[in-house]
Design an enzyme around this catalytic site. Structure first.
Site, PDB file in Angstrom:
ATOM      1  N   SER A   1       0.309  -9.688  -0.730  1.00 17.70           N
ATOM      2  CA  SER A   1       0.061  -8.252  -0.565  1.00 17.70           C
ATOM      3  C   SER A   1       0.518  -7.669   0.763  1.00 17.70           C
ATOM      4  CB  SER A   1      -1.430  -7.950  -0.760  1.00 17.70           C
ATOM      5  OG  SER A   1      -2.211  -8.740   0.120  1.00 17.70           O
TER       6      SER A   1
ATOM      7  N   LYS B   1       0.796  -1.231   0.000  1.00 22.79           N
ATOM      8  CA  LYS B   1       0.000   0.000   0.000  1.00 22.79           C
ATOM      9  C   LYS B   1       0.831   1.285   0.000  1.00 22.79           C
ATOM     10  CE  LYS B   1      -4.470  -1.215   0.365  1.00 22.79           C
ATOM     11  NZ  LYS B   1      -5.565  -0.667  -0.459  1.00 22.79           N
TER      12      LYS B   1
END
Length: 408
Positions: free
Chosen positions: A302, A53
Site C-alpha cells: 500500500s 491513497k
C-alpha cells in the site's frame, strides 16, 4: 450499499489514470518459493505520492462541485491520505488543510507540506486527529474528505482491483491491508463484482485489529487503544459506511504481529530492492499465514513512506531478529592476551565485530573478572550459535544481551 457499482468503478478507473503511475504486478520468485504459491506484488509504494491513497483522494475531489472545492478541503490522515489529498488539491488548485497525529513520521509531514497543504499536528493517533479535523471543517465551513469512511473514496481505491484483473485475470487470492477499511471495501467489492469466486483477505496489525474485532462483534466497535509500528493502519474505529462492504466481501482477516513486519522489511529490501512501509508489509507478512499451495496470490503493497529514523530502527531490529547481529557478554581475567584470545575465537569462525566494551570495574577483584561486551555480525542463527558454542568451548560463559545503538 448501492454506491460501489461496477459502473462507478469503471468511471473511477478512467479518472485516476490522469494522476496515477503504472504499478504493474511484480512476480516474486523468492516469496513464491517460500510459500509454495505464485506470489505477485502490486507496488503502490511506487506511486508519485508514495502510496495508493492518491487514487481515492483524486477521484473524490473530481466528483465535488465547484462550490464544495472553493470552500477548501479539510482531512485527517496518518500520512499517506494526507499526501494524496494535498497533491490532488494542488492539481485542482484548491486549498487543503490536513490534520495529522503528532506521531506521524516526519517524511509524511514534510511531503504533505511540500504539495502545498497546511498541516496541523493534533492527537497521538489517527482517531484523535480525525475528530479535530471534523471540528475544524465545521468551524471553517470547509469540505471534509474522509480518508476511508466514504464510498466515493473507497471507489477510487478499488481501482487497484481493476488493474490487477487486467494483468492477472486468473488471480485466486488478493491480500489487502486494512486500517479503517476504505481500501479493503473498494478492492473486495470490485473483485467480487468481477469474479465472485475470488478470495479477498484483509490484513491488520495485531495491535490495531479494529476491523476483525468489529466483524466478530457484528457491528463497528472502537478499540480502547492501538499499539503498532504500522502507523498507516493504526486505527481504533473502522468506518461505519464501508463496514457493510467489508462484511459482505472480505472472506477472512489475518492479524500480523509487528515482529513479522520487521523481518519482511529486510526480505523486501534484499530480494526486491523495494522500500515498503510497515503498513504496506502487512500483506507480505500474511503470505506465511495462508494454508494453501499453488495459488496465484497478489499482495497489495500500500505504501513506501518511511522516515530515515524509522527505517534505521526497523533495519537494526530486523538484523537482530534474523540472528545477523547479536551481543554477548563474557567475564575474563584482567591480564594481557585475554582480549586477543576472544577475538581469535570469533575471527576463526568469520564473525565480524561491530563493537567492543571492555569494563574493568565490573568487579573489585580485577584478576577475577573483567566484563567484555561484544556486538557481532553473523550470517544467521546457525552461525551465531556456532560462535557462542566456540566461546563456551574455550572456557568463556557468553551471555546473550540485546544489542543497542549498533552503528553509532
Amino acid at each position: 450499499m448501492k454506491m460501489l457499482t461496477l459502473e462507478k468503478f469503471e468511471e473511477a478507473s478512467e479518472k485516476v489514470k490522469e494522476v496515477v503511475l503504472p504499478t504493474n504486478l511484480i512476480y516474486s520468485e523468492y516469496f513464491s518459493e517460500q510459500t509454495g504459491n505464485k506470489v505477485y506484488f502490486k507496488p503502490e509504494n511506487m506511486q508519485y505520492t508514495g502510496a495508493y491513497k492518491v487514487r481515492g483522494a483524486y477521484y473524490k475531489i473530481s466528483t465535488l462541485s465547484e462550490e464544495e472545492r472553493e470552500k477548501g478541503l479539510v482531512t485527517a490522515s496518518a500520512g499517506n491520505h494526507a499526501q494524496g489529498v494535498a497533491y490532488a488539491a494542488k492539481l485542482y488548485g484548491v486549498p487543503a488543510t490536513v490534520v495529522m497525529p503528532t506521531t506521524t513520521p516526519l517524511i509524511k509531514v514534510n511531503r504533505t507540506k511540500g504539495y502545498g497543504a497546511k498541516v496541523v499536528l493534533h492527537g497521538s493517533v489517527y482517531d484523535e486527529a480525525c475528530q479535530y479535523a471534523l471540528e475544524l471543517a465545521k468551524k471553517e465551513g470547509a469540505t471534509f474528505v474522509h480518508p476511508f469512511n466514504d464510498e466515493v473514496v473507497a471507489t477510487g481505491q478499488g481501482t487497484i482491483a481493476m488493474e490487477i484483473f487486467k494483468e492477472l485475470p486468473t488471480v485466486d487470492i488478493i491480500l489487502v491491508p486494512i486500517g479503517g477499511g476504505g481500501l479493503a471495501a473498494g478492492v473486495s467489492t470490485l473483485a467480487k463484482l468481477l469474479n465472485p469466486n475470488i478470495k479477498v483477505i484483509g490484513v491488520e496489525p495485531a495491535g490495531a485489529s479494529c476491523m476483525k474485532a468489529s466483524l466478530d462483534a457484528g457491528k463497528v466497535i472502537t478499540l480502547p487503544d492501538v499499539n503498532t509500528i504500522a502507523d498507516g493502519t493504526a486505527v481504533k474505529t473502522p468506518g461505519d459506511i464501508v463496514f457493510p462492504y467489508i462484511q459482505k466481501n472480505i472472506d477472512e482477516i489475518i492479524a500480523v504481529e509487528d515482529q513479522e513486519l520487521i523481518v519482511n522489511f529486510l526480505d523486501m529490501m534484499e530480494n526486491h530492492k523495494m522500500l515498503v512501509e510497515n503498513s504496506g508489509l502487512l500483506t507480505v507478512a500474511a503470505l506465511k499465514h495462508l494454508d494453501c499451495k499453488g495459488k496465484k496470490i497478489v499482495s497489495i503493497l500500500s505504501g513506501g513512506n518511511m522516515d530515515v529514523i524509522t527505517l534505521s530502527s526497523v533495519v537494526q531490529h530486523g538484523l537482530i531478529e534474523r540472528g545477523r547481529v547479536f551481543t554477548v557478554s563474557v567475564q575474563l581475567p584482567d591480564r594481557p592476551g585475554e582480549l586477543v584470545n576472544v577475538a581469535n575465537v570469533i575471527a576463526k569462525l568469520k564473525g565480524n565485530v561491530i563493537r567492543l566494551e571492555h569494563n574493568q570495574f565490573v568487579s573489585i577483584n580485577r584478576n577475577a573478572a573483567v566484563e567484555l561486551r561484544i556486538t557481532l555480525e553473523a550470517f544467521g542463527h546457525e552461525h551465531k550459535k556456532e560462535i557462542i558454542e566456540a566461546l563456551k568451548k574455550h572456557g568463556y560463559d557468553p551471555k546473550e544481551e540485546s544489542p543497542t545503538g549498533l552503528y553509532e
